[in-house]
Design a protein around this motif. Structure first.
Motif, PDB file in Angstrom:
ATOM      1  N   ASP A   1       3.316  -8.146-102.815  1.00  0.00           N
ATOM      2  CA  ASP A   1       3.893  -6.898-102.375  1.00  0.00           C
ATOM      3  C   ASP A   1       4.628  -7.273-101.138  1.00  0.00           C
ATOM      4  OD1 ASP A   1       2.434  -5.292-104.147  1.00  0.00           O
ATOM      5  OD2 ASP A   1       0.911  -4.395-102.771  1.00  0.00           O
ATOM      6  N   PRO A   2       5.927  -6.324-101.051  1.00  0.00           N
ATOM      7  CA  PRO A   2       6.414  -6.506 -99.673  1.00  0.00           C
ATOM      8  C   PRO A   2       5.313  -6.201 -98.580  1.00  0.00           C
ATOM      9  CG  PRO A   2       7.581  -5.121-101.414  1.00  0.00           C
ATOM     10  CD  PRO A   2       6.456  -5.330-101.790  1.00  0.00           C
ATOM     11  N   ALA A   3       5.813  -7.047 -97.528  1.00  0.00           N
ATOM     12  CA  ALA A   3       4.902  -6.953 -96.394  1.00  0.00           C
ATOM     13  C   ALA A   3       5.092  -5.827 -95.838  1.00  0.00           C
ATOM     14  CB  ALA A   3       5.233  -8.002 -95.475  1.00  0.00           C
ATOM     15  N   PRO A   4       3.931  -5.038 -95.196  1.00  0.00           N
ATOM     16  CA  PRO A   4       3.997  -3.416 -94.733  1.00  0.00           C
ATOM     17  C   PRO A   4       4.475  -3.724 -92.955  1.00  0.00           C
ATOM     18  CG  PRO A   4       1.710  -4.152 -95.065  1.00  0.00           C
ATOM     19  CD  PRO A   4       2.414  -5.228 -95.756  1.00  0.00           C
ATOM     20  N   VAL A   5       5.581  -3.896 -92.903  1.00  0.00           N
ATOM     21  CA  VAL A   5       5.937  -4.106 -91.507  1.00  0.00           C
ATOM     22  C   VAL A   5       6.849  -3.002 -91.206  1.00  0.00           C
ATOM     23  CG1 VAL A   5       7.332  -5.471 -89.864  1.00  0.00           C
ATOM     24  CG2 VAL A   5       5.810  -6.729 -91.780  1.00  0.00           C
TER      25      VAL A   5
ATOM     26  N   THR B   1       8.102 -10.763 -98.806  1.00  0.00           N
ATOM     27  CA  THR B   1       6.474 -10.298 -99.394  1.00  0.00           C
ATOM     28  C   THR B   1       5.558 -11.017 -98.304  1.00  0.00           C
ATOM     29  OG1 THR B   1       6.404 -12.594-100.464  1.00  0.00           O
ATOM     30  CG2 THR B   1       7.475 -10.420-101.634  1.00  0.00           C
ATOM     31  N   LEU B   2       4.261 -10.482 -98.715  1.00  0.00           N
ATOM     32  CA  LEU B   2       3.066 -11.206 -97.821  1.00  0.00           C
ATOM     33  C   LEU B   2       2.955 -12.537 -98.186  1.00  0.00           C
ATOM     34  CD1 LEU B   2       0.731 -11.104 -95.768  1.00  0.00           C
ATOM     35  CD2 LEU B   2      -0.701 -10.113 -97.791  1.00  0.00           C
ATOM     36  N   ASP B   3       3.291 -13.027 -99.483  1.00  0.00           N
ATOM     37  CA  ASP B   3       3.145 -14.322 -99.843  1.00  0.00           C
ATOM     38  C   ASP B   3       4.243 -15.209 -99.008  1.00  0.00           C
ATOM     39  OD1 ASP B   3       2.444 -16.769-101.602  1.00  0.00           O
ATOM     40  OD2 ASP B   3       4.546 -16.287-102.293  1.00  0.00           O
ATOM     41  N   GLN B   4       5.118 -14.713 -98.842  1.00  0.00           N
ATOM     42  CA  GLN B   4       6.425 -15.433 -98.027  1.00  0.00           C
ATOM     43  C   GLN B   4       5.867 -15.678 -96.641  1.00  0.00           C
ATOM     44  OE1 GLN B   4       9.745 -13.067 -99.274  1.00  0.00           O
ATOM     45  NE2 GLN B   4      10.453 -14.456-101.103  1.00  0.00           N
TER      46      GLN B   4
END
Length: 467
Positions: A222-226, A240-243
C-alpha cells in the motif's frame, strides 16, 4: 591602495566572523543536544557513571564536547547541557519511554503523553535457562564446538592493541542452536545493563511492522499513509511502505553524522522526527535508487504509531505485549521524540541477552515457543536484497551479506557465507545472524576508529570454533 587593501581585509574578516557565528549558532545546539540526550540515557537507563561516559563515549565522537558543560538532576531525572552561556539543551527521563530532548514542547506536556506511563513487564523465570528464563550460558559447550578456539575468539574481541585506537568492546555473546554458549562483558558492564543499539532500532522496527502485517493492520504494497504526501499531484504519495522498508523511497536525506546534516538536525534539533524526514523532496523516483536513511525509519515508526493509536491510548502497550514480552525481551526500551513517536532509527535500549533473543527470533524464522509472531515468509522478505542495493547489502531494515547479482563474491564480508545478515548500529553495535551455522552473535562497544574493529575477522574467529 593601502586603504583599499585594509578595507577589503576588514570586509573579509567581518564575513568570516559572521560565517563562524552562524555556524556556531547552528552547530552548538546540536552538540549540546547530543550531550544531554546521551548522558540522560546512559545515566537513567544504563545506570552508568556520567563522568566515565562523557570521557569514554561522548568526548571522542562529539567535536563540540570540549566547550560543553552539563548538570544532572537526579531528582527531576533530567540532564542539562550548556555552551558559552547562550546555548542549552535539556533531556528528560520518563519511565515508560526513556529519555527525550525537550524541543518545542514543555516538560509538563511530555509528562502528559500516554507513553510516559510505565507498562508492567512480564518477568523472566529465574530457574529456566536462556532464552526462556534468566539462567546463564550452557556448560559445557555443545559437542563439536572447540571450546579453546571459542575462548580465544572472545578474548580477541576485547583485546586492545595499544592505547591510541581502542576497540572498547563492552559485551560479546554467542548463541548456537538456540543456546547461549559464550558471554563476556568489559569491566563496568554486566548482563543486566541495557545498552544502546543505535541503528539496530531499525531492525526492531522491522519486527514491529511484521507483527502488524501478520495481524492485518498494515500492507507492504500500500502507499505509505503519510499526511504530508496526501495532496493531489504530490509524487511522494506513491511511495509504498515496502519502499520505505527497503530504503528505496527516493527521498532526499543526508545521513552524515556531523553538524548541519539532516540526520543530526533531525535527532538533536527537531521536535517531530518523522515530520522532518517526510518534508524532504524526492531526488529520485520511488524505487529507482537505494539510499540509507534514518529519516525513512522514523517515517515508518510514525506509521506504526498512527496505526496502533486507533486501538490503544498508549500504543507502547501493543509493542510490549505483542513483541517484547512474547520473546522475553523484558528490558527493552524504545525512546521517543518530543512528538511522542518512538525513534525507530536510533534509540532502542536492551540488555545484550535481550538483543540476542531478538536475533534468535529471526534465526527461528519469526517463531517463538512454537507460536508464529512474524508472518510466514517475513524473514525471507527481510533478507531479500533491495533491488538497487549495489552489493545486495540491504534488505528490509537489516544489512545483508548477499553480494551483487552479477558477482556474489562482491559482498560486505567475502569470507562469510552469503546467508549472514545483521542488525547494525553506530560504533559497531552488531547482531549477526548466520542461519547455515545456527548462530547468533552479539557485539556491543564504543569503537570510534573504522580501522580498529573488523566484524568479518570477529565472525571468522568465532566460526573457527564450530563444525
Amino acid at each position: 591602495m593601502k586603504k583599499l587593501i585594509v578595507a577589503l581585509f576588514a570586509v573579509l574578516v567581518s564575513a568570516a566572523l559572521v560565517a563562524a557565528g552562524w555556524y556556531l549558532a547552528q552547530a552548538v545546539p546540536i552538540g549540546t543536544g547530543y550531550v544531554a540526550k546521551y548522558l540522560c540515557s546512559s545515566t537513567f537507563i544504563s545506570g552508568r557513571d556520567d563522568k566515565t561516559v562523557f570521557r569514554e563515549d561522548v568526548y571522542p565522537v562529539n567535536p563540540l564536547a570540549k566547550i560543553i558543560s552539563y548538570r544532572i538532576d537526579l531528582e527531576k531525572k533530567s540532564v542539562t547541557a550548556r555552551a558559552f552561556g547562550l546555548f542549552e539543551s535539556v533531556s528528560v527521563y520518563r519511565e515508560g519511554c526513556g529519555c527525550t530532548l525537550v524541543r518545542d514542547v514543555s516538560r509538563e506536556e511530555l509528562d502528559k503523553q500516554p507513553i510516559a506511563e510505565p507498562i508492567p513487564r512480564k518477568a523472566l523465570l529465574p530457574d529456566l535457562p536462556w532464552p526462556l528464563g534468566d539462567q546463564g550460558n550452557s556448560s559445557p559447550v555443545p559437542p563439536g564446538v572447540d571450546e579453546e578456539k571459542l575462548k580465544r575468539a572472545m578474548e580477541n574481541a576485547f583485546a586492545e592493541q595499544g592505547e591510541e585506537k581502542l576497540k572498547k568492546t563492552r559485551a560479546v555473546l554467542v548463541v548456537y542452536d538456540g543456546e547461549l554458549i559464550a558471554e563476556r562483558y568489559a569491566p563496568g558492564f554486566h548482563r543486566d545493563m541495557p545498552l544502546l543499539g543505535w541503528s539496530m532500532a531499525k531492525s526492531l522496527t522491522n519486527a514491529i511492522v511484521g507483527i502488524l502485517v501478520q495481524k492485518g493492520k498494515l500492507k507492504l504494497s500500500d502507499p505509505a499513509p503519510v499526511p504530508e504526501w496526501r495532496h493531489e499531484g504530490d509524487p511522494r504519495r506513491h511511495i509504498t511502505l515496502d519502499q520505505l522498508m527497503r530504503m528505496s523511497s527516493g527521498l532526499r536525506f543526508g545521513e552524515a553524522y556531523e553538524p548541519l546534516q539532516d540526520v543530526t538536525n533531525m535527532l538533536y534539533g527537531s521536535a517531530d522526527y518523522a515530520a522532518y524526514a517526510a518534508s524532504k523532496p524526492l531526488e529520485a523516483q520511488p524505487g529507482a535508487q537505494w539510499s540509507y536513511s534514518s529519516g525513512t525509519a522514523n517515517i515508518i515508526a510514525r506509521i506504526v504509531r498512527q496505526s496502533l493509536e486507533k486501538e490503544y491510548a498508549n500504543y507502547y502497550q501493543f509493542i510490549r505485549e505483542e513483541f517484547f514480552d512474547r520473546i522475553g525481551m523484558t528490558s527493552a526500551i524504545l525512546e521517543a521524540d518530543p512528538s511522542g513517536t518512538f525513534v525507530g532509527s536510533s534509540y532502542a535500549f536492551a540488555t545484550p541477552r535481550d538483543w540476542a533473543r531478538f536475533g534468535l527470533l529471526f534465526l527461528q524464522d519469526g517463531v517463538w515457543g512454537g507460536e508464529r509472531l512474524l508472518p510466514e515468509g517475513w524473514v525471507a522478505y527481510t533478507t531479500t536484497p533491495a533491488s538497487r542495493a549495489p552489493k545486495g547489502e540491504y534488505g528490509a531494515l537489516f544489512w545483508l551479506n548477499a553480494g551483487s547479482e552479477q558477482n556474489p563474491q562482491n559482498r560486505k564480508w567475502p569470507a562469510i557465507s552469503p546467508d549472514a545478515y545483521s542488525a547494525q548500529g553506530y560504533q559497531y553495535q552488531r547482531i549477526i545472524i548466520i542461519p547455515s551455522k545456527k548462530l547468533v552473535l552479539v557485539r556491543f562497544g564504543a569503537t570510534s576508529g573504522h580501522d580498529v574493529w573488523n566484524t568479518e575477522t570477529f565472525i571468522s574467529e568465532v566460526l573457527a570454533a564450530f563444525p
